[in-house]
Design a protein around this motif. Structure first.
Motif, mmCIF file in Angstrom:
data_model
loop_
_atom_site.group_PDB
_atom_site.id
_atom_site.type_symbol
_atom_site.label_atom_id
_atom_site.label_comp_id
_atom_site.label_asym_id
_atom_site.label_seq_id
_atom_site.Cartn_x
_atom_site.Cartn_y
_atom_site.Cartn_z
ATOM 1 N N ASP A 117 -23.504 -34.298 -40.230
ATOM 2 C CA ASP A 117 -24.828 -33.435 -40.236
ATOM 3 C C ASP A 117 -25.206 -33.203 -38.579
ATOM 4 O OD1 ASP A 117 -27.296 -31.905 -40.619
ATOM 5 O OD2 ASP A 117 -27.851 -33.410 -42.543
ATOM 6 N N THR A 120 -31.729 -32.875 -34.109
ATOM 7 C CA THR A 120 -32.639 -31.634 -33.762
ATOM 8 C C THR A 120 -32.030 -31.177 -32.400
ATOM 9 O OG1 THR A 120 -34.057 -33.285 -32.655
ATOM 10 C CG2 THR A 120 -34.699 -32.476 -34.928
ATOM 11 N N TYR A 222 -35.069 -33.965 -44.247
ATOM 12 C CA TYR A 222 -35.544 -34.568 -42.833
ATOM 13 C C TYR A 222 -35.101 -34.021 -41.724
ATOM 14 C CZ TYR A 222 -37.552 -38.093 -45.719
ATOM 15 O OH TYR A 222 -38.671 -38.997 -46.701
ATOM 16 N N LEU A 223 -35.478 -33.999 -40.705
ATOM 17 C CA LEU A 223 -35.187 -33.511 -39.261
ATOM 18 C C LEU A 223 -35.149 -34.795 -38.416
ATOM 19 C CD1 LEU A 223 -37.181 -30.134 -38.303
ATOM 20 C CD2 LEU A 223 -34.940 -30.454 -39.130
ATOM 21 N N ASP A 225 -34.231 -36.940 -34.738
ATOM 22 C CA ASP A 225 -34.261 -36.766 -33.409
ATOM 23 C C ASP A 225 -33.190 -37.871 -32.861
ATOM 24 O OD1 ASP A 225 -36.215 -35.092 -33.131
ATOM 25 O OD2 ASP A 225 -37.747 -36.786 -32.963
#
Length: 267
Positions: A117, A120, A222-223, A225
């Motif tokens: 994946d 951000t 979810y995002l 960081d």
């Protein structure tokens, strides 16, 4: 000589040929060679023995009784561009299909697989997912930006210290799993490797189903960081998955409840 006379004195082909006493037909003559057989043979050898070169090909040709001289083989070899360095595609050895059965006890078979994946900031990361096929227990989800074979073996070393050593791993044919480092590490540990057949992900169906659940509940939900956030959420989710989430395949029990059952009650 005739060509020189033509270009220098701007005369006709017929007159130039008379001056140099050259038959006109010889001026137009083009030497023809049928190299199709040589071309086919060199291509065949290149397919069977991609790492060999011209000299070995020539030796093989002569051993087969073909009387082509070295200059001919060399000329065709260069014509085909075989002197240029070429990438050799690694071939996966033949894999044996094994039925996907539930092991009779824990620590018999662990299934391993990777997922990927992005954060951000568009930086990619990977997860190494490990489950026990017996009770579908999530053994580990390890997160990192890259996972070469040496990293994988280091992670598995730690996981085995925490959970015990399985008899074998079930994996696909990813470069990390077919690497020499991984295979030698497994051999030293006395752990077998069951490779699934290429293009047959259903042969590793337990972890494929696990991956889908993990993606739906975490990666797509979810995002992130940074990878620390991914690791924390993954560990929290594993706790719920192992201790609170019932599985239809386990008769409505959680993985840890199913593991606690007597062996005779699991079937």
């Amino acid at each position: 000589m005739a060509a020189y006379v033509i270009s220098t004195h701007h005369t006709s082909i017929s007159r130039a040929c008379r001056v140099v006493c050259l038959p006109k037909s010889m001026y137009y003559y083009t030497k023809k060679k049928d190299d199709s057989e040589t071309i086919d043979k060199l291509r065949e050898l290149a397919e069977k023995h991609p790492t060999e070169g011209q000299d070995l090909y020539y030796s093989r040709i002569r051993r087969e009784g073909l009387k082509w001289n070295y200059k001919r083989v060399r000329r065709v070899y260069l014509l085909l561009g075989m002197n240029r360095r070429r990438k050799v595609r690694k071939r996966v050895p033949a894999r044996v299909q094994e039925p996907l059965v539930i092991p009779e006890a824990p620590l018999k078979t662990w299934s391993l697989d990777f997922m990927g994946d992005v954060l951000t900031n568009k930086r990619k990361f990977r997860t190494l997912n490990v489950i026990d096929d017996h009770n579908r227990q999530a053994i580990a989800i390890e997160v990192a930006h890259s996972m070469p074979a040496t990293t994988v073996t280091g992670l598995l070393e730690r996981i085995i210290k925490e959970h015990g050593k399985p008899l074998r791993f079930r994996t696909d044919n990813g470069p990390e799993f077919i690497s020499r480092e991984f295979r030698e590490w497994c051999a030293n540990k006395g752990i077998g490797i069951q490779f699934i057949q290429p293009g047959r992900p259903m042969q590793n169906g337990y972890i494929e189903r696990f991956n889908r659940t993990f993606r739906e509940n975490i990666l797509d939900a979810y995002l992130f960081d940074n990878i620390t956030q991914v690791q924390i959420l993954a560990e929290e989710w594993m706790q719920d998955y192992n201790y609170s989430r019932p599985h239809e395949a386990l008769g409505g029990k959680t993985p840890m409840e199913y593991r606690a059952l007597p062996a005779a009650c699991c079937y």
